[in-house]
Design a protein around this motif. Structure first.
Motif, short mmCIF file in Angstrom:
data_model
loop_
_atom_site.label_atom_id
_atom_site.label_comp_id
_atom_site.label_asym_id
_atom_site.label_seq_id
_atom_site.Cartn_x
_atom_site.Cartn_y
_atom_site.Cartn_z
N GLY A 9 28.36 45.15 36.52
CA GLY A 9 28.24 44.84 37.90
C GLY A 9 29.26 44.00 38.39
O GLY A 9 29.46 44.00 39.62
N GLY A 10 30.31 43.54 37.66
CA GLY A 10 31.51 42.87 38.17
C GLY A 10 32.47 42.88 37.01
O GLY A 10 32.32 43.29 35.88
N PRO A 11 33.58 42.37 37.49
CA PRO A 11 34.93 42.27 36.44
C PRO A 11 34.44 41.60 35.15
O PRO A 11 33.59 40.46 35.22
CB PRO A 11 36.05 41.40 37.33
N ALA A 12 34.80 41.82 34.13
CA ALA A 12 34.84 41.24 33.01
C ALA A 12 35.91 40.16 32.60
O ALA A 12 36.62 39.98 33.24
CB ALA A 12 34.76 42.03 31.73
N LEU A 13 35.56 39.12 31.68
CA LEU A 13 36.63 38.18 31.42
C LEU A 13 38.06 38.38 31.14
O LEU A 13 38.90 38.18 31.43
CB LEU A 13 35.98 37.14 30.11
N ALA A 14 37.87 39.66 30.47
CA ALA A 14 39.26 40.59 30.02
C ALA A 14 39.97 40.92 31.38
O ALA A 14 41.54 41.15 31.24
CB ALA A 14 38.89 41.70 29.21
N ASP A 15 39.28 41.01 32.40
CA ASP A 15 39.82 41.33 33.47
C ASP A 15 40.60 40.56 34.39
O ASP A 15 41.49 40.66 35.30
CB ASP A 15 38.78 42.11 34.61
N LEU A 16 40.34 39.12 33.74
CA LEU A 16 40.69 38.03 34.72
C LEU A 16 42.46 37.77 34.66
O LEU A 16 43.03 37.64 35.58
CB LEU A 16 40.41 36.58 34.12
N GLU A 17 42.92 37.86 33.36
CA GLU A 17 44.34 37.71 33.37
C GLU A 17 45.06 38.59 34.34
O GLU A 17 46.25 38.46 34.71
CB GLU A 17 44.82 37.73 31.78
N PRO A 18 44.67 39.98 33.88
CA PRO A 18 45.51 41.01 34.72
C PRO A 18 45.13 40.87 36.37
O PRO A 18 46.15 41.08 37.10
CB PRO A 18 44.64 42.48 34.48
N ALA A 19 44.12 40.17 36.69
CA ALA A 19 44.03 39.77 38.08
C ALA A 19 44.97 38.73 38.68
O ALA A 19 45.43 38.73 39.79
CB ALA A 19 42.46 39.54 38.35
N GLN A 20 44.97 37.77 37.81
CA GLN A 20 45.92 36.68 38.09
C GLN A 20 47.47 37.28 37.95
O GLN A 20 48.35 36.70 39.22
CB GLN A 20 45.92 35.61 37.07
N ASP A 21 47.95 38.16 37.18
CA ASP A 21 49.25 38.76 37.15
C ASP A 21 49.09 39.50 38.43
O ASP A 21 50.62 39.47 39.31
CB ASP A 21 49.19 39.89 36.11
N ARG A 22 48.34 40.43 38.91
CA ARG A 22 48.73 41.06 40.18
C ARG A 22 48.51 40.10 41.34
O ARG A 22 49.42 40.44 42.17
CB ARG A 22 47.11 41.76 40.34
#
Length: 462
Positions: A217-230
């Motif tokens: 239902g939401g982003p996973a922990l593995a998505d956090l670093e790419p989100a910060q990159d973005r």
């Protein structure tokens, strides 16, 4: 001022108010001054009864469930229309604290274990969505007589602001590293999402819609670093940072944005008032091989010198204090060359709520960010137009992305609680940090607060 826990103190001791079947947090007066004291006396009893009446009336229209434990004079009671559940173990303490200290007391009652909520963020989000109307309108006219004003020693003067910053950011680099992603970005990420365009009182802006949902239902922990990159790369892109760009960063964090700017060929002066951040940022800059391009200085933003092509600042303006927003913007203005750009990522609140609450002392001020206060986009636009040659242009709001960022931080922090304790922090600190992260998440999830990437351009005078 309630300070961070003294890590030299002994093991937690039980408090008289602790429920026998609940682990009582350490509320010793030496570690958490005043937290072991429940308001008493005639005034406290009257305020407690009024708080109970207001709280009960509000719950009649809220989609939550609140279970009040039985007391010596009242049977157990269930309130609310159904939804996220909160259990009040010690109602007399709960209402005494709220009656005497409002939302500060509400948060302190959580720290002492007087109430719990399994889905804390979900429960608080329902309250946040109705924040402006939780207290009846007629009583809101008496707000100035009831709410506490920020103490004078929290005002971010040049003499006091370093202590306010140290209160939070000098807690422990090791502790922050336990729950942040490898970029050590302590600000909202930008997950993959669709964008919409809109126009409001300030002008055109884009909005990053809710992050793309994963299987849970939401982003996973593995998505956090790419989100910060973005997030970081976008801010560098919209301000045009590249080879030869002279960059001033106000608020270093732990150096990630400065490193990325240097990687693009820029030279960077980045400033902080946290000695802990400066130390680790310098280490990270050196490890990345950019010590010749990045200078990490321990200096107040008001004391910066020189001129730059770009000024960057990520979630630092919240710590400035509303009395100094004009000074902050004027500093950026005098630091930029004509045609230069300023990229600021700022947590914001609606303009009317900002005006209504700017002289309010909050739980977050007392325990997390002394002297901090959130601006509105409107007030930043107005101040920059009236007092500087900066003109607001590109704007991206992404509040729901912060809600997901905070959810992932909180889940990670909870999973490493034993490592946090091993650093010398106590059970009350764990509860405080959990409440802080979920309280913040609720505000973004309910759209009570937002986060924006804002870009100003300095006008070129002929």
């Amino acid at each position: 001022m309630t300070l961070a826990p003294d890590r030299r103190s002994s093991a937690p001791r039980a408090a008289d108010l602790a429920s026998p079947d609940l682990p009582g947090p350490d509320r010793g007066p030496g570690r958490w001054p005043g937290l072991d004291v429940v308001p008493t006396g005639l005034r406290a009893r009257v305020a407690s009864r009024l708080a109970r009446q207001i709280f009960t009336a509000a719950l009649r229209r809220l989609d939550v469930t609140v279970e009040l434990a039985a007391t010596a004079t009242r049977p157990a009671q269930t309130l609310g229309r159904g939804g996220p559940v909160a259990v009040v173990h010690r109602p007399e303490e709960f209402f005494a604290r709220i009656g005497s200290d409002g939302l500060i007391g509400f948060g302190e009652a959580y720290l002492t274990g007087a109430w719990e909520a399994e889905d804390l963020g979900g429960f608080l989000a329902v309250l946040a969505a109705e924040m402006a109307d939780l207290v009846p309108r007629p009583l809101q006219k008496l707000r100035a007589l009831y709410v506490a004003r920020p103490p004078a020693f929290h005002r971010n003067t040049e003499d006091q602001t370093r202590g306010n910053i140290a209160h939070h950011y000098d807690l422990s680099n090791d502790m922050f590293e336990l729950f942040l992603d490898p970029t050590l970005s302590y600000s909202s990420g930008l997950f993959e999402a669709r964008h919409t365009s809109a126009v409001d009182a300030v002008g055109p802006h884009r909005r990053a819609l809710a992050p793309r949902a994963g299987e849970d239902g939401g982003p996973a922990l593995a998505d956090l670093e790419p989100a910060q990159d973005r997030k970081l790369e976008r801010l560098l892109d919209v301000t045009g940072v590249g080879a030869g760009t002279r960059v001033l960063e106000i608020g270093s964090g732990w150096g990630e944005l400065a490193i990325r700017a240097a990687r693009r060929g820029a030279t960077v002066t980045t400033i902080t008032l946290s000695s802990e951040q400066q130390k680790l940022a310098r280490e990270r800059v050196a490890a990345a091989g950019f010590s010749d391009r990045v200078d990490v200085e321990l200096v107040d933003y008001r004391a910066v010198t020189g001129t730059y092509d770009v000024v960057l600042s990520v979630e630092m303006i919240e710590a400035v204090g509303w009395q100094y927003w004009r000074t902050y913007l004027e500093t950026i203005d005098r630091s930029l060359v004509p045609g230069g750009r300023a990229g600021i990522q700022a947590i914001t609140m609606p303009h009317d709520r900002m005006l209504a609450t700017r002289n309010t002392y909050t739980w977050v001020n007392k325990y997390i960010f002394p002297g901090g206060f959130l601006p509105s986009v409107q007030v930043l636009d107005e101040l920059s137009r009236e007092h500087t040659s900066l003109r607001l242009g590109d704007r991206l709001s992404m509040g729901r992305h912060y809600a997901e960022t905070l959810r992932l931080w909180d889940e990670t922090f909870a999973g490493r609680r034993e490592e946090v304790l091993a650093l010398g922090f106590d059970q009350t600190f764990l509860r405080m940090w959990h409440f802080y992260l979920e309280y913040s998440r609720a505000g973004f999830a309910a759209d009570y607060i937002d986060v924006n990437q804002l870009v100003w351009t300095k006008e070129q005078h002929l």
